[in-house]
Write an enzyme that holds these catalytic residues in place. Structure first.
Site, PDB file in Angstrom:
ATOM      1  N   LYS A 167       0.622  -0.909   0.094  1.00 40.91           N
ATOM      2  CA  LYS A 167      -0.117  -0.281  -0.251  1.00 40.91           C
ATOM      3  C   LYS A 167       0.950   1.287   0.089  1.00 40.91           C
ATOM      4  O   LYS A 167       1.559   1.238   1.243  1.00 40.91           O
ATOM      5  CB  LYS A 167      -0.627  -0.027   1.021  1.00 40.91           C
TER       6      LYS A 167
ATOM      7  N   LYS B 222       6.312   1.804   8.418  1.00 36.51           N
ATOM      8  CA  LYS B 222       4.547   2.793   9.370  1.00 36.51           C
ATOM      9  C   LYS B 222       3.848   1.790   9.140  1.00 36.51           C
ATOM     10  O   LYS B 222       2.509   1.759   9.778  1.00 36.51           O
ATOM     11  CB  LYS B 222       3.764   3.533   7.981  1.00 36.51           C
TER      12      LYS B 222
ATOM     13  N   LYS C 108       4.843   2.617  -3.067  1.00 36.60           N
ATOM     14  CA  LYS C 108       5.295   3.711  -3.362  1.00 36.60           C
ATOM     15  C   LYS C 108       5.054   4.032  -5.638  1.00 36.60           C
ATOM     16  O   LYS C 108       5.948   3.081  -5.829  1.00 36.60           O
ATOM     17  CB  LYS C 108       6.368   4.186  -3.027  1.00 36.60           C
TER      18      LYS C 108
ATOM     19  N   THR D 239      -4.007  12.484   8.620  1.00 39.22           N
ATOM     20  CA  THR D 239      -3.162  12.717   8.967  1.00 39.22           C
ATOM     21  C   THR D 239      -2.380  14.035  10.103  1.00 39.22           C
ATOM     22  O   THR D 239      -1.324  13.475  11.008  1.00 39.22           O
ATOM     23  CB  THR D 239      -1.856  13.323   8.286  1.00 39.22           C
TER      24      THR D 239
ATOM     25  N   ASN E  37      -2.960  20.481   3.554  1.00 33.32           N
ATOM     26  CA  ASN E  37      -3.572  19.481   4.180  1.00 33.32           C
ATOM     27  C   ASN E  37      -2.962  19.200   5.071  1.00 33.32           C
ATOM     28  O   ASN E  37      -3.790  19.135   6.916  1.00 33.32           O
ATOM     29  CB  ASN E  37      -4.027  18.390   3.849  1.00 33.32           C
TER      30      ASN E  37
HETATM   31  P1  NAD Z   1       0.463  20.228   0.715  1.00 31.28           P
HETATM   32  O1  NAD Z   1       0.607  19.877  -1.033  1.00 31.28           O
HETATM   33  O2  NAD Z   1      -1.760  20.356   1.030  1.00 31.28           O
HETATM   34  O3  NAD Z   1       1.136  21.159   1.380  1.00 31.28           O
HETATM   35  C1  NAD Z   1       2.571  21.537   1.615  1.00 31.28           C
HETATM   36  C2  NAD Z   1       2.367  23.120   2.165  1.00 31.28           C
HETATM   37  O4  NAD Z   1       3.943  22.867   2.457  1.00 31.28           O
HETATM   38  C3  NAD Z   1       2.116  23.839   0.988  1.00 31.28           C
HETATM   39  O5  NAD Z   1       1.912  25.085   2.500  1.00 31.28           O
HETATM   40  C4  NAD Z   1       3.161  24.633   0.971  1.00 31.28           C
HETATM   41  O6  NAD Z   1       3.701  25.946   0.749  1.00 31.28           O
HETATM   42  C5  NAD Z   1       4.217  24.339   1.754  1.00 31.28           C
HETATM   43  N1  NAD Z   1       5.877  24.698   1.266  1.00 31.28           N
HETATM   44  C6  NAD Z   1       6.325  23.494  -0.008  1.00 31.28           C
HETATM   45  N2  NAD Z   1       7.521  23.785  -0.098  1.00 31.28           N
HETATM   46  C7  NAD Z   1       7.531  24.444   0.751  1.00 31.28           C
HETATM   47  C8  NAD Z   1       8.666  25.389   1.171  1.00 31.28           C
HETATM   48  N3  NAD Z   1       9.933  25.997   0.972  1.00 31.28           N
HETATM   49  N4  NAD Z   1       8.883  26.249   2.607  1.00 31.28           N
HETATM   50  C9  NAD Z   1       8.398  25.779   3.374  1.00 31.28           C
HETATM   51  N5  NAD Z   1       6.847  25.359   3.294  1.00 31.28           N
HETATM   52  C10 NAD Z   1       6.591  24.615   1.650  1.00 31.28           C
HETATM   53  O7  NAD Z   1       0.981  18.972   0.832  1.00 31.28           O
HETATM   54  P2  NAD Z   1       0.608  17.829   2.510  1.00 31.28           P
HETATM   55  O8  NAD Z   1      -0.654  16.558   1.987  1.00 31.28           O
HETATM   56  O9  NAD Z   1       0.410  18.510   3.173  1.00 31.28           O
HETATM   57  O10 NAD Z   1       1.548  16.727   2.735  1.00 31.28           O
HETATM   58  C11 NAD Z   1       2.724  17.864   3.621  1.00 31.28           C
HETATM   59  C12 NAD Z   1       3.583  16.297   2.998  1.00 31.28           C
HETATM   60  O11 NAD Z   1       2.979  15.783   4.923  1.00 31.28           O
HETATM   61  C13 NAD Z   1       4.403  15.681   2.528  1.00 31.28           C
HETATM   62  O12 NAD Z   1       5.814  15.504   3.074  1.00 31.28           O
HETATM   63  C14 NAD Z   1       3.607  14.642   2.341  1.00 31.28           C
HETATM   64  O13 NAD Z   1       4.461  13.796   1.951  1.00 31.28           O
HETATM   65  C15 NAD Z   1       3.599  14.234   3.823  1.00 31.28           C
HETATM   66  N6  NAD Z   1       2.581  13.512   4.544  1.00 31.28           N
HETATM   67  C16 NAD Z   1       1.677  13.438   3.825  1.00 31.28           C
HETATM   68  C17 NAD Z   1       0.424  13.242   3.983  1.00 31.28           C
HETATM   69  C18 NAD Z   1      -1.384  13.392   3.546  1.00 31.28           C
HETATM   70  O14 NAD Z   1      -2.592  12.752   4.092  1.00 31.28           O
HETATM   71  N7  NAD Z   1      -1.931  14.454   2.635  1.00 31.28           N
HETATM   72  C19 NAD Z   1       0.200  11.577   4.917  1.00 31.28           C
HETATM   73  C20 NAD Z   1       1.568  11.564   5.220  1.00 31.28           C
HETATM   74  C21 NAD Z   1       2.587  12.112   5.191  1.00 31.28           C
END
Ligand code: NAD
Length: 420
Positions: free
Chosen positions: A74, A98, A110, A194, A225
């Site tokens: 997954k 995880k 992935k 998350t 998110n």
């Molecule tokens: P998203 O795209 O909704 O948000 C990303 C945020 O990071 C935005 O606010 C963006 O402006 C900011 N960002 C991007 N580049 C940046 C920089 N250079 N400096 C500062 N801020 C910056 O993404 P998300 O879903 O919130 O995911 C964020 C992280 O969490 C990622 O590493 C993702 O792999 C991880 N993650 C997400 C989930 C999920 O359920 N969405 C689950 C596990 C892990």
């Protein structure tokens, strides 16, 4: 502009190193490492897409399936110009751990497609999503490998991917993919999962470390998110969020930011920058703030050794995947700063994805309160399994989290007769 802190690293080598160290620390057979050092299957594909102007362009796609020793694999699919096979392989390993730490009946996987979604129209993105699923259709399925959203992919694209698979197979298969729109069998509570999972383990860590969340100050990198939901739920738990940085800039108010107002501001302005009543802030400044808790919720490799030396917080919760470099981790450990590792702090999403898959297989759907209650229980139990392992072996939470995973994976290997 927010400053970006980078350090050149091979994520696959980092992931392999973490597995090797956890096997050694537990005294598990070397064969366990041999089974886990590489994904058991990797597919590389070319995805031709007819672009809106009529010409055909092909994109490179990957799917890495790490291990099926515990169950089907997954993991999400990311669309990004910098996707590499090594990154996808590393992320598949982290997904295995995880799932193992959370006790989910999955191995890790992935996927990724090398593309810049900003350059593609909605129609081209749909064609790319459908093409990707056609390319990997032979190796996925509810009992084989279950994709989900990741960076730059979302519920809408999952809907297209599910539809493509269903057309190919001539049947409805909602359990194929998670993070779907609710109307196609998505789960309530998936959007905030998350962030909620991250907030719950922060609460547990604060309890173990002996400080109260009431009035504890928090700084977050990323307000998408994960960052915005973590901020909202932590403020509901009594924390004061004083700083947030995103890709465009930052907002700092030592007296606290209203998360509700900041969410509304971000919806309208697409950034936290220039939020009324706040001062601007860079990522580098954010990591050095005098706060209790830091939540990196944006990018990989942000907390390098240099950044780690400036941290004043007592707790870091890694909501993003891989935000701390191995060198940064060593510095934080030496300075006595506790880190809730990404494989736990960001596991709420895959946990509710698991609930989604279970609901799909049952064709019976749960209210949001039930999803939240089950998520909370699994996050709390996993935090304490990790904390007990850390105490027993006098190791960091990160190493302990991998060791809990190795313990479970070794048991499954022994039960299948792969190891003695
Ligand atoms: P998203 O795209 O909704 O948000 C990303 C945020 O990071 C935005 O606010 C963006 O402006 C900011 N960002 C991007 N580049 C940046 C920089 N250079 N400096 C500062 N801020 C910056 O993404 P998300 O879903 O919130 O995911 C964020 C992280 O969490 C990622 O590493 C993702 O792999 C991880 N993650 C997400 C989930 C999920 O359920 N969405 C689950 C596990 C892990």
């Amino acid at each position: 502009m927010a400053s970006v802190v980078t350090e050149t690293l091979d994520p696959f080598q980092t992931a392999q190193g973490q597995v090797r160290q956890a096997v050694a620390a537990l005294g598990a057979p070397q064969a366990v490492f041999e089974y886990l050092r590489e994904p058991c299957r990797v597919l590389v594909c070319s995805i031709p897409v007819q672009m809106d102007d009529g010409h055909v362009r092909s994109f490179i796609g990957y799917r890495a399936q790490h291990t099926d020793v515990i169950g089907p694999t997954k993991g999400g699919v990311r669309f990004h110009p910098q996707v590499t096979l090594d990154e996808v392989k590393a992320l598949s390993i982290w997904m295995t751990f995880k799932c193992a730490l959370l006790g989910l009946p999955y191995g890790g996987a992935k996927g990724g497609v090398v593309c810049d979604p900003q350059e593609l129209s909605v129609h081209e993105l749909e064609q790319l999503s459908r093409g990707y699923i056609r390319a990997i259709s032979a190796i996925i399925g509810p009992e084989r490998d279950i994709p989900a959203p990741d960076v730059n992919t979302n519920a809408k694209l999952m809907g297209f991917m599910l539809d493509e698979f269903d057309r190919l197979k001539g049947q409805n298969t909602p359990g194929l993919i998670t993070g779907k729109p609710l109307v196609l069998g998505g789960s309530k509570g998936r959007d905030e999962a998350t962030g909620r999972g991250c907030a719950v383990v922060i609460r547990e860590a604060a309890q173990v470390m002996g400080f109260s969340l009431a009035g504890a100050t928090v700084a977050l990198q990323g307000f998408g998110n994960v960052g915005s939901n973590t901020a909202r739920i932590l403020s509901e738990m009594g924390c004061t969020v004083t700083a947030v940085v995103d890709a465009q800039g930052g907002a700092y108010n030592p007296n606290g930011l209203s998360i509700h107002a900041l969410q509304e501001w971000t919806q309208e302005h697409r950034t936290v920058a220039a939020f009324p009543g706040s001062q601007p802030l860079t990522s580098e400044e954010l990591f050095a703030l005098p706060v209790d808790i830091i939540v990196p919720a944006a990018l990989e490799s942000q907390i390098t050794a240099r950044v780690a030396r400036s941290v004043k917080a007592k707790l870091i919760a890694e909501a993003a995947n891989g935000p701390t470099t191995p060198e940064g981790s060593d510095v934080l450990f030496a300075r006595g700063i506790r880190v809730i590792p990404d494989i736990l702090a960001s596991a709420g999403g895959v946990t509710v994805s698991y609930f989604e898959w279970v609901q799909n297989l049952m064709n019976y759907y749960w209210p949001e309160s039930e999803v939240q209650e089950k998520l909370e229980r699994m996050m709390v139990d996993s935090f304490h399994a990790m904390a007990e392992m850390a105490d027993r072996h006098a190791v960091t939470f990160r190493k302990a989290a991998f060791m809990v995973g190795i313990e479970r994976l070794s048991q499954a290997m022994a039960a299948r007769g792969w190891i003695a």
